[in-house]
Write a protein that holds these residues in place. Sequence first.
Motif, PDB file in Angstrom:
ATOM      1  N   ASP A  33      40.970  46.742  46.474  1.00 27.92           N
ATOM      2  CA  ASP A  33      40.854  45.788  45.368  1.00 27.92           C
ATOM      3  C   ASP A  33      41.229  44.378  45.803  1.00 27.92           C
ATOM      4  O   ASP A  33      41.519  44.110  46.970  1.00 27.92           O
ATOM      5  CB  ASP A  33      41.675  46.245  44.152  1.00 27.92           C
ATOM      6  N   GLU A  34      41.244  43.463  44.816  1.00 26.74           N
ATOM      7  CA  GLU A  34      41.397  42.039  45.112  1.00 26.74           C
ATOM      8  C   GLU A  34      42.794  41.676  45.591  1.00 26.74           C
ATOM      9  O   GLU A  34      43.019  40.552  46.050  1.00 26.74           O
ATOM     10  CB  GLU A  34      41.038  41.210  43.878  1.00 26.74           C
ATOM     11  N   LEU A  48      30.696  42.227  45.191  1.00 27.19           N
ATOM     12  CA  LEU A  48      31.968  42.554  44.561  1.00 27.19           C
ATOM     13  C   LEU A  48      31.665  43.316  43.277  1.00 27.19           C
ATOM     14  O   LEU A  48      30.775  42.925  42.513  1.00 27.19           O
ATOM     15  CB  LEU A  48      32.751  41.287  44.225  1.00 27.19           C
ATOM     16  N   THR A 109      37.085  31.663  46.687  1.00 28.33           N
ATOM     17  CA  THR A 109      37.675  32.514  45.664  1.00 28.33           C
ATOM     18  C   THR A 109      36.618  32.810  44.601  1.00 28.33           C
ATOM     19  O   THR A 109      35.772  31.969  44.297  1.00 28.33           O
ATOM     20  CB  THR A 109      38.897  31.867  44.998  1.00 28.33           C
ATOM     21  N   ARG A 127      40.792  38.042  37.223  1.00 33.00           N
ATOM     22  CA  ARG A 127      41.095  38.650  38.521  1.00 33.00           C
ATOM     23  C   ARG A 127      40.504  37.733  39.589  1.00 33.00           C
ATOM     24  O   ARG A 127      39.359  37.293  39.473  1.00 33.00           O
ATOM     25  CB  ARG A 127      40.458  40.032  38.621  1.00 33.00           C
ATOM     26  N   THR A 128      41.277  37.473  40.640  1.00 34.96           N
ATOM     27  CA  THR A 128      40.834  36.543  41.683  1.00 34.96           C
ATOM     28  C   THR A 128      40.745  37.263  43.023  1.00 34.96           C
ATOM     29  O   THR A 128      41.706  37.889  43.463  1.00 34.96           O
ATOM     30  CB  THR A 128      41.794  35.351  41.812  1.00 34.96           C
ATOM     31  N   THR A 129      39.577  37.148  43.651  1.00 34.49           N
ATOM     32  CA  THR A 129      39.368  37.705  44.988  1.00 34.49           C
ATOM     33  C   THR A 129      39.247  36.558  45.982  1.00 34.49           C
ATOM     34  O   THR A 129      38.476  35.618  45.768  1.00 34.49           O
ATOM     35  CB  THR A 129      38.084  38.558  45.041  1.00 34.49           C
ATOM     36  N   THR A 130      40.014  36.634  47.065  1.00 35.92           N
ATOM     37  CA  THR A 130      39.921  35.638  48.136  1.00 35.92           C
ATOM     38  C   THR A 130      39.049  36.202  49.246  1.00 35.92           C
ATOM     39  O   THR A 130      39.281  37.315  49.722  1.00 35.92           O
ATOM     40  CB  THR A 130      41.308  35.287  48.685  1.00 35.92           C
TER      41      THR A 130
END
Length: 305
Positions: A33-34, A48, A109, A127-130
């Motif tokens: 996950d993120e 994603l 991001t 929700r933040t994904t880098t």
Amino acid sequence: MKRSTLMRMALLVIALFMFSGAFAQILTDYSEDEATAMYQTAGRTFRLYVMPDPIYSPSYVAATNSNLGANSEWRFVFSGLTATAPVVSNTYVAQNWVEFTNPAVGVYTVDVTERNTLIGCEDATPRTTTINVVAAPAATCSTADATAFCGDQAAQTITLNITENVPDALAAYAFSVEELVEEIDGSGAVLATVSTNSTFVDFTLAAKAKSGTVGFTAATPNFTYTFNSSALTISNNNRTRYTYTFKKASDAGAVADGIISAISQKSDYIDGLTSYAFTDNQVVFIVNPTPVTGPVYHIPNAFNY
């Protein structure tokens, strides 16, 4: 407590139970996950997926990413990345995944929130994904050719230099080395092939060179793999050439010769497996018989006797 309230609570418990196993992954391989920053090779398509809220998608099937709630929508917010339709940044879409194509090197991001159109509610905390998009792995053999050895020699050290801007713990590489031994004449023409070993070194897709591998040194973004040639011996009193050529891993299929990293292989999930050519893929050693000086001739002393 009202019957309707009890029923809603029961349905909630059932839905949460159904999702307890699903939260581990979506589809077959989307399991991280993120909370963990993502690494992706530049130029390779990736996706994603967002786990839907079980209250509003009670029949969701994670294994096939199907049965999303009819009133569920997601809003992806991003910059510098190109998404495929129908996703547009900061716009609601009835799709819980986003696909990005041809990403350039950089750090990005992606924020996402879920809303339900029936009640008009949206999660206030995205929700933040880098995503760290890195250049494809680059590799070159830095060992210089040595073609003027006189007589038999001990095994020689050969080094492959690899560059990839990933953490040491994620650095892993698939490639092979072929050894070709030939007898040659004074001009370099081949007289005979002594031996060919196409897997003198072979780090497969399934068992890559990485931290812990003998000869592998990790110091991101620069990595090295060092190994020894065979002992260089002269064959049949002829000049003998040992050629070491870096190639693709033996289990890499139809891709071109080149290096494949763990990150580049993962990044090929959608586009299909590819490899990256070695800048210099070969080193050559030649062992030469030491010249034996012949007799010196002169006119016989008794020539006019």
